[in-house]
Design an enzyme around this catalytic site. Structure first.
Site, mmCIF file in Angstrom:
data_model
loop_
_atom_site.group_PDB
_atom_site.id
_atom_site.type_symbol
_atom_site.label_atom_id
_atom_site.label_comp_id
_atom_site.label_asym_id
_atom_site.label_seq_id
_atom_site.Cartn_x
_atom_site.Cartn_y
_atom_site.Cartn_z
ATOM 1 C CG ASP A 122 -1.812 1.181 1.340
ATOM 2 O OD1 ASP A 122 -2.649 1.338 0.437
ATOM 3 O OD2 ASP A 122 -1.691 1.960 2.303
ATOM 4 C CD GLU A 125 -2.358 2.383 -3.451
ATOM 5 O OE1 GLU A 125 -3.256 3.212 -3.648
ATOM 6 O OE2 GLU A 125 -1.764 2.276 -2.371
#
Length: 632
Positions: free
Chosen positions: A313, A366
């Site tokens: 993330d 990401e």
């Protein structure tokens, strides 16, 4: 001496940042020592004046169990006989200025269910795995050339049991194992990506503000229950990806922030150690012990829990020192630039180590900027990830899909631009949870037009996504046109499947996913130009896109024709490369998908008639918002 006791070699490796099994030494481990069963506790707290372990076993007595300090790193350890698994505990840290901090164990294998904040002693060594066939196959996987259609799931809100106002109604990991597997298999997804598994105090953070990096959240059961879920998915040939958050952590008093009275896990300089917008702390990638904590954690999920990939993330927030910060809120690197040099090195170390030790596993970034070589190897100065989320494609795609079809001809390039950089990284096309929250609207409500138009738009949009190079990810609820925005507080609106339009859209997505899985042309050449060719990328007047996907063998290739307007094209002629038969394998106008159900030939013979710059062509009656996929 029991194997969990801390040795000089352990301290040396931890201090170097290379103790990849450090979780076997720090934390709480059941053990037999000098003939007595008990628990060995160890914690890294170099700035502490003293550390005690407190818990149910000593009535939370703050003085009875002082831990011994080991030099040179400032690790504290203590063996306590008679303590059993399931016991709650914390570390009581007395700071240099004699404040008392009650901290959960950073290496705890299990945590108390929120709102409690204690750690729980667990033993994860007893689970009997039965997924050896999957694990052996994984070792020889070439993930770039295999199908990957990911179902992104937030376990707490996928489905809920009937429950009262003061209850959660969560499905347990074991409930999920069966229900989720059945759904994923029926729909045709290849992987599940689970959000919010590492322990976190606040439901509304969705698991992105972690306090227990080594503990599967107790909301849904025990560590063994979580192992059962992964084992069951694997036995049903479904891969498991976890969201993983090495970018930042929350300020909760029991968590990592100012762990021993000072900055320890975070950078001490607030210009590097804090996210002003998120109110969180940033890990200190200069500290070997902190990097070791994170790298060992990634390995822990993959090697102890058999996870097949980690979706990392907020990578961009780690790479850029000025990410989300104003002038004066960030500090430049030693060259005066805005790149976090330690974070770059951390990624290279992490990915080369994890992927080197675990062939067939994926590391997915990401990363929302144009940072180069995210999926290239460290030897080429890449970051070493396996895949990158294609946020550029996602933004352009959604901008185009929101437009009234009347205006789409002026934005045609939004759908073609991604092909100009499609091979710069190994991409996953994503329509994730982030796109259906915070007033962004659900996927169906992003679509223009009246009720029927919305469904027709969504069908043609999903078809384009499945045909486009790149692996695929859909967030739960999008495959049956959930109308409400997603909320972690309630289950998906499964009742909508009682309505015909939602059933038909779900059937269409299922048909797309099964076509994808069984057709190598759609996945085995995702990362090379030989796998894709535009037939007509410039038909902006009619807002029609046509393209071909090719298999390595040159057989069972596919031709996609996608009409993004409500205008019927009764005699749409499409160029093709060969004078042969073209078999209609997917028709969005079929009655089962909510179309007109008009009967159509299944086979179309190309004739020598130049079209779209190709020597042969055939004509097809293209319905409003129609999609036709032909095999050749």
């Amino acid at each position: 001496m029991p194997s969990c006791f801390v040795t000089d070699m352990d301290q040396y490796l931890f201090g170097q940042g290379n103790h990849y099994d450090i979780f076997r030494k720090l934390g709480a481990h059941t053990v037999k020592h000098e003939g007595k069963k008990g628990v060995h506790f160890a914690v890294w707290a170099p700035h502490a004046h003293r550390v005690h372990v407190i818990g149910e076993f000593n009535g939370w007595d703050q003085e009875s169990h002082e831990m011994k300090r080991l030099e040179p790193l400032g690790i504290y350890e203590l063996f306590v006989p008679g303590v059993e698994t399931g016991t709650l505990y914390k570390f009581l840290i007395e700071t240099e200025d004699h404040r008392l901090l009650y901290k959960a164990d950073p290496y705890a294998l299990e945590a108390e269910q929120r709102p409690g904040t204690a750690s729980r002693i667990a033993d994860i060594s007893g689970f009997r795995w039965s997924d050896s066939a999957w694990m052996e196959k994984r070792k020889v996987r070439n993930t770039k050339e295999e199908p990957m259609s990911i179902y992104e799931v937030h376990p707490g809100s996928w489905k809920k049991h009937p429950h009262g106002p003061d209850e959660d109604g969560f499905y347990s990991y074991r409930d999920l194992a069966h229900s989720l597997t059945d759904y994923v298999k029926e729909m045709g997804y290849t992987h599940v990506e689970l959000m919010g598994i590492a322990e976190h105090p606040f439901d509304g953070s969705w698991g992105y503000q972690v306090t227990g990096y080594y503990a599967p959240t107790s909301r849904y059961g025990s560590p063994e229950d979580f192992m059962y879920l992964i084992n069951y998915l694997h036995k049903n040939k479904i891969g498991v990806i976890l969201d993983w958050v090495p970018a930042h952590f929350p300020r909760d008093a029991h968590g990592l922030a100012d762990f021993d009275g000072q900055a320890l896990y975070e950078y001490p300089d607030p210009r590097k150690g804090e996210h002003p917008d998120w109110g969180t702390k940033i890990f200190n990638y200069e500290m070997n012990e902190v990097k070791n904590f994170l790298i060992a954690n990634a390995l822990f999920w993959v090697e102890q829990y058999h996870v097949d990939g980690l979706r990392v993330d907020a990578v961009a927030s780690m790479l850029y020192l000025d990410y989300g910060k104003q002038d004066g809120q960030w500090a430049a690197n030693k060259y005066g630039g805005n790149k976090n040099l330690e974070a770059i090195e951390f990624f290279k170390h992490l990915n080369s180590c994890l992927l080197g030790r675990n062939p067939g596993v994926m590391m997915i970034a990401e990363e929302s900027t144009a940072w180069p070589k995210v999926t290239d190897i460290a030897e080429n100065d890449g970051l070493g990830f396996s895949f990158k989320w294609n946020m550029g494609w996602m933004n352009d795609f959604l901008e185009y899909m929101k437009l009234d079809p009347y205006f789409r001809n002026g934005a045609h390039n939004l759908m073609t631009f991604a092909m100009t950089y499609a091979y710069s990284e190994n991409y996953i096309l994503v329509l994730s949870h982030d796109e259906v929250v915070h007033l962004k609207c659900s996927m169906i409500n992003k679509m223009p037009g009246l009720y029927d138009d919305k469904f027709a738009n969504l069908k043609v949009g999903y078809s384009f996504m499945i045909g486009h190079p790149g692996k695929k990810l859909l967030f739960m609820g999008q495959d049956f046109a959930q109308f409400q925005e997603w909320s972690e507080a309630r289950e998906l609106d499964w009742y909508l499947l009682g309505e015909e339009k939602h059933q038909q859209l779900q059937s269409y997505v299922k048909a797309l996913l099964h076509l994808y899985r069984k057709t190598p042309a759609l996945y085995e050449q995702d990362t090379v130009p030989a796998g894709f060719k535009w037939v007509n990328a410039n038909d902006n007047f009619r807002s029609i896109f046509s393209f071909m996907r090719f298999s390595k063998k040159g057989t069972k290739n596919l031709l996609f024709v996608c009409n993004f307007t409500p205008m019927e094209r009764e005699d749409y002629r499409v160029g093709v490369p060969r004078r042969k038969q073209y078999k209609l394998v997917l028709n969005s106008d079929a009655a089962e998908f909510g179309g007109s159900g008009q009967e159509r030939p299944l086979v179309y013979k190309a004739e020598k008639s130049e079209c779209d710059g190709l020597p042969y062509s055939f004509a097809y009656s293209l319905p409003p918002y129609g999609v036709a996929v032909f095999e050749f």
